[in-house]
Design a protein around this motif. Structure first.
Motif, PDB file in Angstrom:
ATOM      1  N   LEU A   1      -6.939  18.494   4.115  1.00  0.00           N
ATOM      2  CA  LEU A   1      -5.718  17.716   3.888  1.00  0.00           C
ATOM      3  C   LEU A   1      -6.128  16.450   3.154  1.00  0.00           C
ATOM      4  O   LEU A   1      -7.044  15.740   3.607  1.00  0.00           O
ATOM      5  CB  LEU A   1      -5.031  17.395   5.208  1.00  0.00           C
ATOM      6  CG  LEU A   1      -4.663  18.581   6.097  1.00  0.00           C
ATOM      7  CD1 LEU A   1      -3.913  18.102   7.338  1.00  0.00           C
ATOM      8  CD2 LEU A   1      -3.846  19.597   5.340  1.00  0.00           C
ATOM      9  N   LYS A   2      -5.440  16.170   2.054  1.00  0.00           N
ATOM     10  CA  LYS A   2      -5.845  15.011   1.256  1.00  0.00           C
ATOM     11  C   LYS A   2      -4.608  14.313   0.704  1.00  0.00           C
ATOM     12  O   LYS A   2      -3.529  14.892   0.558  1.00  0.00           O
ATOM     13  CB  LYS A   2      -6.755  15.422   0.109  1.00  0.00           C
ATOM     14  CG  LYS A   2      -6.113  16.328  -0.910  1.00  0.00           C
ATOM     15  CD  LYS A   2      -7.072  16.640  -2.047  1.00  0.00           C
ATOM     16  CE  LYS A   2      -6.393  17.507  -3.095  1.00  0.00           C
ATOM     17  NZ  LYS A   2      -7.275  17.784  -4.237  1.00  0.00           N
ATOM     18  N   CYS A   3      -4.784  13.049   0.333  1.00  0.00           N
ATOM     19  CA  CYS A   3      -3.754  12.238  -0.306  1.00  0.00           C
ATOM     20  C   CYS A   3      -4.448  11.153  -1.118  1.00  0.00           C
ATOM     21  O   CYS A   3      -5.612  10.829  -0.869  1.00  0.00           O
ATOM     22  CB  CYS A   3      -2.794  11.630   0.713  1.00  0.00           C
ATOM     23  SG  CYS A   3      -3.617  10.560   1.923  1.00  0.00           S
ATOM     24  N   LYS A   4      -3.717  10.596  -2.099  1.00  0.00           N
ATOM     25  CA  LYS A   4      -4.258   9.536  -2.939  1.00  0.00           C
ATOM     26  C   LYS A   4      -3.465   8.280  -2.711  1.00  0.00           C
ATOM     27  O   LYS A   4      -2.235   8.295  -2.747  1.00  0.00           O
ATOM     28  CB  LYS A   4      -4.182   9.945  -4.414  1.00  0.00           C
ATOM     29  CG  LYS A   4      -4.900   8.983  -5.342  1.00  0.00           C
ATOM     30  CD  LYS A   4      -4.909   9.514  -6.763  1.00  0.00           C
ATOM     31  CE  LYS A   4      -5.690   8.585  -7.685  1.00  0.00           C
ATOM     32  NZ  LYS A   4      -5.715   9.093  -9.078  1.00  0.00           N
ATOM     33  N   VAL A   5      -4.167   7.206  -2.455  1.00  0.00           N
ATOM     34  CA  VAL A   5      -3.513   5.948  -2.125  1.00  0.00           C
ATOM     35  C   VAL A   5      -3.775   4.948  -3.236  1.00  0.00           C
ATOM     36  O   VAL A   5      -4.695   5.099  -4.025  1.00  0.00           O
ATOM     37  CB  VAL A   5      -4.032   5.407  -0.767  1.00  0.00           C
ATOM     38  CG1 VAL A   5      -3.666   6.364   0.349  1.00  0.00           C
ATOM     39  CG2 VAL A   5      -5.535   5.177  -0.814  1.00  0.00           C
TER      40      VAL A   5
ATOM     41  N   PRO B   1       0.851  -1.197   0.000  1.00  0.00           N
ATOM     42  CA  PRO B   1       0.000   0.000   0.000  1.00  0.00           C
ATOM     43  C   PRO B   1       0.888   1.249   0.000  1.00  0.00           C
ATOM     44  O   PRO B   1       1.847   1.345   0.759  1.00  0.00           O
ATOM     45  CB  PRO B   1      -0.817  -0.144   1.277  1.00  0.00           C
ATOM     46  CG  PRO B   1      -0.005  -1.018   2.151  1.00  0.00           C
ATOM     47  CD  PRO B   1       0.728  -1.965   1.254  1.00  0.00           C
ATOM     48  N   HIS B   2       0.550   2.182  -0.837  1.00  0.00           N
ATOM     49  CA  HIS B   2       1.414   3.341  -0.951  1.00  0.00           C
ATOM     50  C   HIS B   2       0.595   4.536  -1.394  1.00  0.00           C
ATOM     51  O   HIS B   2      -0.565   4.414  -1.804  1.00  0.00           O
ATOM     52  CB  HIS B   2       2.540   3.094  -1.965  1.00  0.00           C
ATOM     53  CG  HIS B   2       2.056   2.844  -3.350  1.00  0.00           C
ATOM     54  ND1 HIS B   2       1.671   1.598  -3.796  1.00  0.00           N
ATOM     55  CD2 HIS B   2       1.874   3.687  -4.409  1.00  0.00           C
ATOM     56  CE1 HIS B   2       1.289   1.656  -5.034  1.00  0.00           C
ATOM     57  NE2 HIS B   2       1.394   2.931  -5.444  1.00  0.00           N
ATOM     58  N   PHE B   3       1.246   5.630  -1.266  1.00  0.00           N
ATOM     59  CA  PHE B   3       0.616   6.880  -1.654  1.00  0.00           C
ATOM     60  C   PHE B   3       0.910   7.142  -3.130  1.00  0.00           C
ATOM     61  O   PHE B   3       2.061   7.278  -3.529  1.00  0.00           O
ATOM     62  CB  PHE B   3       1.136   8.051  -0.806  1.00  0.00           C
ATOM     63  CG  PHE B   3       0.689   7.984   0.625  1.00  0.00           C
ATOM     64  CD1 PHE B   3      -0.548   8.468   0.991  1.00  0.00           C
ATOM     65  CD2 PHE B   3       1.502   7.427   1.595  1.00  0.00           C
ATOM     66  CE1 PHE B   3      -0.964   8.420   2.307  1.00  0.00           C
ATOM     67  CE2 PHE B   3       1.093   7.368   2.909  1.00  0.00           C
ATOM     68  CZ  PHE B   3      -0.146   7.851   3.270  1.00  0.00           C
ATOM     69  N   ALA B   4      -0.138   7.175  -3.921  1.00  0.00           N
ATOM     70  CA  ALA B   4       0.025   7.582  -5.310  1.00  0.00           C
ATOM     71  C   ALA B   4       0.256   9.082  -5.386  1.00  0.00           C
ATOM     72  O   ALA B   4       0.987   9.564  -6.252  1.00  0.00           O
ATOM     73  CB  ALA B   4      -1.199   7.189  -6.126  1.00  0.00           C
ATOM     74  N   GLU B   5      -0.382   9.803  -4.484  1.00  0.00           N
ATOM     75  CA  GLU B   5      -0.143  11.232  -4.343  1.00  0.00           C
ATOM     76  C   GLU B   5       0.014  11.521  -2.857  1.00  0.00           C
ATOM     77  O   GLU B   5      -0.825  11.134  -2.037  1.00  0.00           O
ATOM     78  CB  GLU B   5      -1.309  12.041  -4.926  1.00  0.00           C
ATOM     79  CG  GLU B   5      -1.477  11.898  -6.426  1.00  0.00           C
ATOM     80  CD  GLU B   5      -2.662  12.710  -6.937  1.00  0.00           C
ATOM     81  OE1 GLU B   5      -3.267  13.429  -6.109  1.00  0.00           O
ATOM     82  OE2 GLU B   5      -2.966  12.608  -8.129  1.00  0.00           O
ATOM     83  N   TYR B   6       1.092  12.198  -2.557  1.00  0.00           N
ATOM     84  CA  TYR B   6       1.398  12.447  -1.148  1.00  0.00           C
ATOM     85  C   TYR B   6       0.462  13.513  -0.564  1.00  0.00           C
ATOM     86  O   TYR B   6      -0.278  14.193  -1.274  1.00  0.00           O
ATOM     87  CB  TYR B   6       2.857  12.860  -0.993  1.00  0.00           C
ATOM     88  CG  TYR B   6       3.821  11.699  -1.137  1.00  0.00           C
ATOM     89  CD1 TYR B   6       3.989  10.796  -0.078  1.00  0.00           C
ATOM     90  CD2 TYR B   6       4.538  11.499  -2.306  1.00  0.00           C
ATOM     91  CE1 TYR B   6       4.871   9.728  -0.211  1.00  0.00           C
ATOM     92  CE2 TYR B   6       5.407  10.436  -2.446  1.00  0.00           C
ATOM     93  CZ  TYR B   6       5.572   9.555  -1.393  1.00  0.00           C
ATOM     94  OH  TYR B   6       6.437   8.492  -1.508  1.00  0.00           O
ATOM     95  N   LEU B   7       0.556  13.633   0.763  1.00  0.00           N
ATOM     96  CA  LEU B   7      -0.312  14.521   1.522  1.00  0.00           C
ATOM     97  C   LEU B   7      -0.130  15.952   1.047  1.00  0.00           C
ATOM     98  O   LEU B   7       0.987  16.447   0.906  1.00  0.00           O
ATOM     99  CB  LEU B   7       0.019  14.415   3.024  1.00  0.00           C
ATOM    100  CG  LEU B   7      -1.004  15.000   3.997  1.00  0.00           C
ATOM    101  CD1 LEU B   7      -2.363  14.341   3.807  1.00  0.00           C
ATOM    102  CD2 LEU B   7      -0.518  14.828   5.421  1.00  0.00           C
TER     103      LEU B   7
END
Length: 1586
Positions: free
Chosen positions: A1277-1281, A1259-1265
């Motif tokens: 605050l958002k991120c894409k996983v 599992p990883h962040f496709a787009e960071y915070l």
């Protein structure tokens, strides 16, 4: 009978060794009847005496010199008898020569041979014992040169073939053996012995010609008795043989003396017909002068030259001193002294020898001083003599006219048919007993009668008949009829179509089968490929042979050969063969070709020697035997070994015999080995080679070999020759390239002339085949079946009015080329016609007795160039015209002509007719009358030939020619005038203020659609001359389809001007000019026209080529265009040419690098386009790198992308990367430098990408915070996983403390968010989010401190500012308030107010503030000064956001009025009577108690107070009393309340500003009733429960 060892396995090779043939040998000798053709003494070859006569001479010579020969002769009587018999035989021959006997008058008896005895010292035989037992007695097996020789085909007649064979055998015997041991009749013993042993001596018979003549009579007497002697046989002993050797030694001196003569002999010593090296030259002389005619003749024997005058031999003795004939050092001279008119004649030098006669002609013209003849019109020896003069064979002047009637036309035949060509010849005047010379030619070569063609002259009709047409007969046939010095000729083409194939789809027959390089072992056959392949490609050819005299054909090759040459082996030496060729394709084998001429399997040298030796009687079969020499010599190695021809099917070797070879014949063994090895293998183990040439088969195509040759004789096998160079088996001759630029042009209504550009770099080109096809049919037909040479051919037999296309292909021995591109479509119709009449005849200059006329060329040239004009004139007397006269006999080429010998002051009329190759056109209309008088004017005459071209809507080009009459001074310039066509003469206006020197002018500024006429005037120092004839009218318009000259630079950098015209008529032509002067003969330009397109190419464009280039189209109304090349354009074209000549591959994207996932590195560039031949070279630090484990290369030719991949970057990969491109002659490259920080950054990024790839496996962040400010001014605050599952958890942290989130993420959209409302400074910190499951975890941090926090706050403030509403105006009791609402307010958002552009200074009257979400500006007690424009600026830390309101005019008035109202209302509200407090809402009191209530009231003025009970005024009394004290306190007292006091009470206060009522309720209760009610209540509840 057993065969020699080398022929055991090849019994078919020489049938003379078969038992059957051996048994019939003697009978054939006795039964064959032969006669010897006795030639006249004029032939050197047959005037030589026999070898025996030479032996007799040599014996006499030896006896006189040494005296020993007579003693030896007396001891050897047998030999003397043999010699005598031989001399008698020779005498018989010489007798025939001297008396000119024919074949029938001189017959020689037949002779038979007896086998020779075995030599005592014979070496060890190569035969087995069994083979020896089978041999007949007294016979020795010929090991090397014994064979049956059947000689034919070497000369033209059977008699010569007989002589050749006998002479060849005699000559071969001398070379092959030193011991001639034969048996014959008693008279023939000495003859055959002499022939076999002394043939070398017989060569010298010509040298001893004088002595031979002196002994001829005695030999002739002995020959008569010799012919009638009986047959007897005897064996020659060993002693006789030794004595003969001694005799030969005595002749050594004679041989040495004649050896020098033999060294001088070359091929010229062979018989050949006379040939004129220098022909006599025609002369024209004056009377009384001498003239010499010279000629030089070659030939063998030396020709005898005889001089003739008008076909009559010149007799120098008949006219002593008139003629002197000399022959000195090969130069023959005829000198004519004191020429007179009678010496005008045709002279002929006739050279003759035994091989034939040849004549050369020259004419002598003797001129008289009276001038009867015009030498410019008399050219001796050619057909252009004037009709008024001719020289007949009888010496008198006459006139010959030769006409052809009933002429043969273009003819079409088919193979196997018969055809006759003929025409009737009419010659006037007719001279008895003098017939014309008729000669037929095919393609320029004379045609003589043969078995295929016969010629006939019947006295008035010449005929050429083909008994059996073949494709070889196709060609241009010409009949030439010569009558003295006059001749006429007529030509027409004969086409021969292929015969119908026996098998459908089989190819046509080959043609021109020729035998090349004939020798003992093989004959090379060549042929031409047919034009028709039957619809499928020809797979190859089969060669058939047939022995002359038989009808048995045998195939020479098992598999078809494609190359049009093939060596045929397996031939019997001395026999003659004919050959034919058959083509084969997948459908079958075609018809055979015409057979070749017979050729004998002989070496060329031996064949030549046969022609130069006397012949013996022919017996049909000759068995030659020879003994081994006493002492053998092993031959040396051959020399000059070379590969003379190499194809995929065979290789031909050639060499020279060794110098050391002994006196016997030698054989050759050929060896081969693979290139690079020394493993030599003998090729002809079972088939020895007899000639110094050999053809090798069964070699592997494409493989490399070396060859060498060994010699062998009875003494052994010699050393090998030097090996050849490495030879690769394959066709050395390439198939020619297809021809180019097929251009058809009209010829007649049934023919088209097709021209083409010949194949480039074609070797051994045979010719071209042309095919035609009706447009749209898709069917191609051959136009010729015999290849034509040259780039031009006339295709006949086409349908009139039909449209055709053509194609051409070349042919050589390797095969046929690909077809050329199809030509343009052409309609078949006649090409040319006579021109139309000229027009506008004018007088350009006039003299006392001559006039110069000018005219305009015809509108239509008839499709051909006008070759000249003819002018007629007539006198006009008193208005009556006379008869027409010719002004010029010879056509004039210019459009002007000076007519001389006119009468002064006479009036003349003229007319002109134009001529082209089609003939003379109609004459022009009669001109107006011109008076012949001297012009004395000083100004120039009118220019002429004014014409226009390049007509456009606003311009055109005008051209003219200078005036004929220039006046007293030269012409210095020209003026050009124009007017509208319908305008009056007074409206002429000049186009140029100053005179121009050019004879052309580009007229500008015309009005579109207007018709104009033009004229030109010349000027000199005296003034301006008369105007020219008008040019026009012409309408200024750009006609539809008008094209302009376009410049083009091709891929080779060649610069050309191109023009296209869609309005051409069939006879139109393109004319190019520079500065309006024709460029036809310019060496710097090359013009090529095809159809309606033309191109002019610059060979080397330079400064001298600056100018205006124009192209006009004939037969049109001024269609043309021009192009200006000035210095600027020249520089541009040269730069463009250089770019095209040395092209570069266009680069779309330069070399770049990018990092892929997993950390891979991709180097890439993109070209505009890449062809299939593009090569890419990859360079790193000046060294080429190749694909391997480290580098992976890829080229996408469709997109032009070139890529190179590397798994990872290491320290040693730092440097310069270059991609080099090569596409034909175009090159290109792109370089990328990766050094220092650039490389380190790239390496770091590659490593990062590699780690990223590892991270993304869980599992990883496709787009960071990251953060985002919402429209509600909240912070999100958002991120894409990515790569998550249900078990994946997400946890939020702030400053390392977990944040509890109410929502649970479902990860459906892959977006995780954290919403922070009303973000402020307290929310600053470090935020972190962690993803984790059993596969691993990943985290993302976001720092919202310091600058990051400031940036976020700035964005929040910006969003708040953007949410602000427009400023509004609100009136209050205190004044006017300006306000705006925001989503919410932060202190970080700075608020600034300004009034009329000036910041507001805040005071007690003007204040600013924020109330909740409202930002306001309060103006207390506003005055008129407060009017104006107010601006609120919200500053988010970066940008100011403005809100504006205008507080003036009506807005101010309304706000101020409202303020006043509100202010008054506020005052009233402030002073209004009101109850401030003290009264309760409800008072509950027990009955009997006293109630006291007190309240405070206020008002200004002091209000009035009254009380109400149950909304009715309360009247105080003792029970209920009220009191109001000090204007602010009211008292309400009830003493001893009772239930009657219960009710609603109110206090009413009132003054002038208002009133107010304060209500309260009094409730009086009785205690007993309350208790009773309390007891009743539970009871009711109990009952209800029940």
């Amino acid at each position: 009978m057993s065969l020699p060892i080398y022929q055991k396995l090849h019994q078919h090779y020489d049938s003379s060794y078969r038992n059957r043939d051996l048994r019939s040998t003697m009978s054939q000798y006795q039964q064959e009847k032969k006669s010897s053709a006795i030639y006249t003494h004029g032939s050197t070859a047959y005037s030589s005496r026999s070898a025996t006569a030479h032996r007799q001479e040599s014996g006499a010579f030896s006896q006189a010199s040494t005296g020993s020969y007579q003693q030896q002769a007396s001891r050897a009587t047998e030999s003397t008898h043999a010699f005598a018999a031989s001399r008698k035989t020779a005498s018989a021959y010489d007798y025939g020569y001297s008396h000119g006997l024919t074949d029938s008058s001189l017959m020689l008896e037949d002779y038979s041979s007896k086998l020779s005895p075995q030599t005592k010292r014979a070496k060890k035989s190569l035969l087995s014992g069994e083979e020896k037992e089978n041999l007949p007695s007294d016979y020795i097996v010929p090991i090397f040169s014994g064979r049956q020789v059947h000689v034919s085909g070497t000369t033209d007649t059977e008699e010569e073939r007989i002589k050749e064979a006998a002479a060849y055998i005699a000559q071969r015997n001398l070379l092959a053996s030193e011991e001639g041991i034969t048996a014959s009749k008693q008279s023939a013993v000495s003859k055959q012995s002499a022939v076999s042993k002394q043939s070398a001596i017989s060569k010298q018979s010509a040298v001893s010609k004088q002595s031979a003549v002196s002994k001829q009579s005695s030999v002739s007497k002995q020959s008569t008795s010799t012919l009638h002697q009986e047959e007897a046989f005897e064996k020659k002993s060993r002693k006789v043989t030794i004595r003969e050797k001694a005799e030969r030694l005595s002749l050594k001196k004679t041989l040495e003396e004649t050896e020098a003569f033999h060294r001088k002999l070359n091929e010229d010593h062979l018989l050949h017909a006379p040939e004129f090296v220098i022909k006599p030259r025609s002369h024209t002389v004056w009377e009384k002068e001498n003239v010499k005619l010279h000629c030089s003749v070659s030939g063998w024997p030396e020709p005898r030259v005889t001089w003739y005058k008008n076909q009559v031999p010149i007799n120098v003795h008949a006219n002593p001193g008139k003629y002197i004939i000399e022959s000195r050092y090969g130069m023959h001279t005829l000198e004519i002294n004191a020429c007179d008119f009678e010496d005008t004649a045709q002279y002929r030098a006739s050279a003759m020898n035994v091989k034939g006669e040849l004549s050369a002609y020259a004419s002598v013209v003797v001129k008289r001083y009276k001038g009867e003849f015009d030498e410019t019109r008399f050219h001796a020896g050619v057909s252009t003599l004037p009709l008024s003069f001719g020289v007949t064979p009888y010496g008198y002047a006459s006139k010959f006219e030769i006409h052809f009637d009933d002429k043969f036309d273009v003819s079409f035949g088919r193979e196997g048919e018969t055809m006759s060509l003929g025409c009737r010849v009419v010659i006037t005047p007719e001279i008895k007993h003098f017939q014309p010379e008729i000669q037929w030619y095919r393609n320029g070569a004379p045609v003589s009668s043969s078995k295929w063609v016969q010629t006939l002259w019947s006295g008035d009709r010449a005929t050429l008949t083909f008994s059996h047409l073949n494709k070889e007969d196709e060609g241009l046939y010409t009949i030439r009829v010569r009558m003295g010095e006059y001749y006429e000729q007529y030509s027409a083409y004969v086409f021969v179509r292929d015969a119908d194939a026996e098998i459908e789809g089989a190819p046509a027959s080959a043609l021109d089968v020729v035998c090349l390089d004939a020798n003992k072992d093989y004959i090379i056959i060549s042929w031409k490929q047919p034009a028709v392949d039957g619809g499928s490609p020809i797979l190859g050819y089969f060669i058939d042979k047939c022995e002359v005299g038989t009808d048995s054909w045998s195939q020479c090759n098992d598999t078809p050969v494609k190359f049009a040459r093939f060596p045929v082996t397996g031939l019997i030496e001395g026999r003659s063969y004919i050959f034919r060729v058959r083509a084969v394709n997948k459908n079958g084998i075609g018809l055979p070709s015409r057979v070749s001429e017979p050729v004998a399997a002989l070496d060329p040298a031996e064949k030549a020697r046969l022609k130069s030796r006397p012949s013996a009687p022919w017996t049909g079969q000759i068995i030659v035997t020879e003994e081994e020499p006493t002492e053998g010599i092993i031959p040396g190695p051959p020399t000059d070994l070379s590969v003379t021809e190499a194809t995929r099917s065979y290789v031909v070797l050639s060499w020279k015999p060794p110098g050391q070879r002994g006196h016997e014949g030698i054989l050759y063994f050929v060896e081969k080995c693979d290139a690079g090895t020394e493993n030599w293998q003998r090729v002809n183990t079972e088939l020895p080679v007899k000639s110094p040439r050999f053809a090798l088969f069964d070699l592997a195509e494409g493989k490399s070999y070396r060859f060498r040759v060994r010699c062998s004789n009875s003494a052994g096998v010699g050393e090998p020759s030097e090996a050849t160079e490495v030879t690769v088996v394959g066709d050395k001759l390439d198939i020619p390239k297809p021809p180019g630029k097929i251009i058809p042009s009209r010829n007649t209504d049934t023919s088209v002339i097709v021209s083409w550009e010949e194949s480039k770099d074609a070797e051994e080109l045979v010719g071209y085949y042309i095919e035609s096809s009706v447009v749209g049919s898709g069917k191609w037909e051959p136009c010729n079946n015999n290849p034509v040479k040259g780039p031009r051919f006339t295709c006949h037999g086409l349908a009139t009015g039909q449209s055709y296309i053509f194609r051409v292909r070349a042919v050589n021995a390797a095969g046929l080329s690909e077809y050329s591109q199809d030509s343009e479509v052409i309609e078949v119709k006649a090409a040319i016609a006579a021109p139309s009449p000229p027009c506008d005849i004018t007088c350009l200059e006039s003299f006392r007795d001559s006039m110069v006329l000018g005219w305009k060329q015809p509108d239509k040239t008839g499709g051909a160039e006008i070759t000249g004009y003819y002018v007629n004139y007539r006198e006009v007397i008193d208005g009556v015209p006379g008869r027409w006269r010719e002004a010029n006999i010879k056509a004039v080429s210019d459009e002007a002509y000076k007519i001389s010998n006119l009468k002064e002051n006479m009036v003349y009329q003229f007319q002109v007719a134009a001529m082209n190759i089609a003939g003379l056109g109609e004459p022009s209309a009669v001109s107006k009358c011109f008076k012949c008088e001297e012009w004395t004017i000083a100004v120039p005459g009118p220019p002429h030939s004014v014409k226009y071209s390049e007509v456009r809507k606003t311009s055109l080009v005008l051209q003219w020619k200078p005036p004929i009459h220039s006046g007293r001074t030269p012409v210095t310039g020209y003026f050009v005038d124009l007017k509208e066509a319908k305008a009056k003469d007074s409206q002429w206006r000049g186009l140029n203020k100053a005179a121009i020197k050019n004879t052309y002018l580009r007229v500008q500024g015309l009005q579109e659609g207007v018709s104009y006429v033009f004229r030109v005037r010349a000027v000199n120092q005296a003034g301006v001359g008369k105007p020219s004839d008008l040019a026009g009218p012409v309408v200024a318009e750009t006609r539809p389809g008008t094209k302009e000259v376009v410049v083009n630079v091709d891929d080779d950098g060649v610069i050309s001007l191109n023009f296209e015209c869609d309005q051409m008529v069939p006879n139109s032509q393109f004319n190019w000019s520079k500065d309006y002067v024709s460029t036809e003969d310019s060496p710097r330009l090359e013009v090529e026209s095809k159809g309606n397109k033309t191109k002019m190419t610059f060979k080397d464009l330079g400064m001298e080529d600056l100018g205006t280039y124009s192209c006009g189209v004939t037969e049109t109304d001024g269609i043309g265009s021009s192009y200006l090349i000035d210095e600027e354009e020249l520089k541009r074209l040269l730069a463009l040419s250089q770019e095209h000549k040395f092209p570069t591959v266009p680069i779309k994207s330069e070399l770049a690098v990018e990092i892929l996932e997993k950390g891979q590195v991709r180097f890439w560039m993109q070209a505009e386009k890449l062809s299939g031949n593009t090569k890419v070279t990859y360079i790193f630090n000046d060294k080429e790198i190749f694909e391997g484990p480290k580098y992976k290369m890829h080229i996408d030719r469709n997109t032009g992308i070139i890529e190179m991949f590397m798994e990872k970057l290491q320290d040693e990969d730092e440097g310069t990367y270059t991609f080099q491109l090569q596409d034909g002659k175009a090159t290109g490259h792109s370089t990328l430098v990766l050094i220092g920080d650039v490389y380190k950054k790239l390496q770091k990024e590659a490593e990062f990408q590699r780690q990223e790839w590892i991270r993304k496996q869980g599992p990883h962040f496709a787009e960071y915070l990251s953060w985002e400010v919402t429209g509600e001014c909240n912070v999100l605050l958002k991120c894409k996983v990515a790569n998550i599952k249900k078990e994946t958890h997400i946890v939020w942290y702030k400053d390392e403390r977990e944040i509890s989130v109410d929502e649970k993420h479902d990860f459906k959209d892959g977006i995780c968010t954290l919403l922070i409302t009303e973000f402020s400074k307290k929310d600053a910190g470090i935020y972190e989010v962690i993803l984790k499951d059993d596969r691993g975890k990943d985290k993302s941090r976001l720092k919202l401190v310091d600058e990051a926090f400031k940036e976020l706050m700035s964005e929040v403030c910006k969003t708040i500012a953007l949410s602000a509403t427009d400023l509004k105006i609100q009136s209050t009791a205190e004044g006017i308030r300006l306000y705006s609402f925001v989503t919410y307010y932060l202190d970080d958002l700075k608020v600034n107010w300004s009034h009329n552009g000036t910041p507001i200074k805040y005071s007690d009257r003007v204040k600013s503030g924020v109330t909740g979400e409202q930002i306001w500006l309060q103006i207390s007690e506003p005055t008129p000064n407060d009017k104006g424009k107010y601006v609120m600026e919200l500053f988010d830390g970066k940008t100011g956001h403005l809100k504006t309101v205008d507080l003036s005019g009506q807005a101010y008035d309304e706000a101020f009025a409202e303020f006043q109202r509100l202010k008054q209302a506020a005052i009233a509200e402030k002073n209004r009577a009101r109850v401030l407090g003290g009264l309760p809402d409800v008072v509950t009191i027990q009955e009997g108690k006293a109630l006291n209530l007190t309240c405070i009231v206020w008002g200004d003025p002091t209000p009035e107070v009254s009380w109400l009970k149950n909304e009715k005024p309360l009247v105080p009394d003792d029970h209920c009393s009220v009191k109001f004290e000090a204007g602010k306190t009211a008292y309400f007292t009830v003493s001893g309340v009772s239930t009657a006091d219960s009710g609603k009470y109110g206090l009413v206060v009132k003054n002038k500003y208002g009133s107010e009522i304060s209500d309260f309720t009094i409730s009086v209760f009785i205690p007993e009733e309350e208790a009773r009610k309390a007891t009743e209540q539970p009871q009711k509840g109990h009952k209800k429960a029940k």
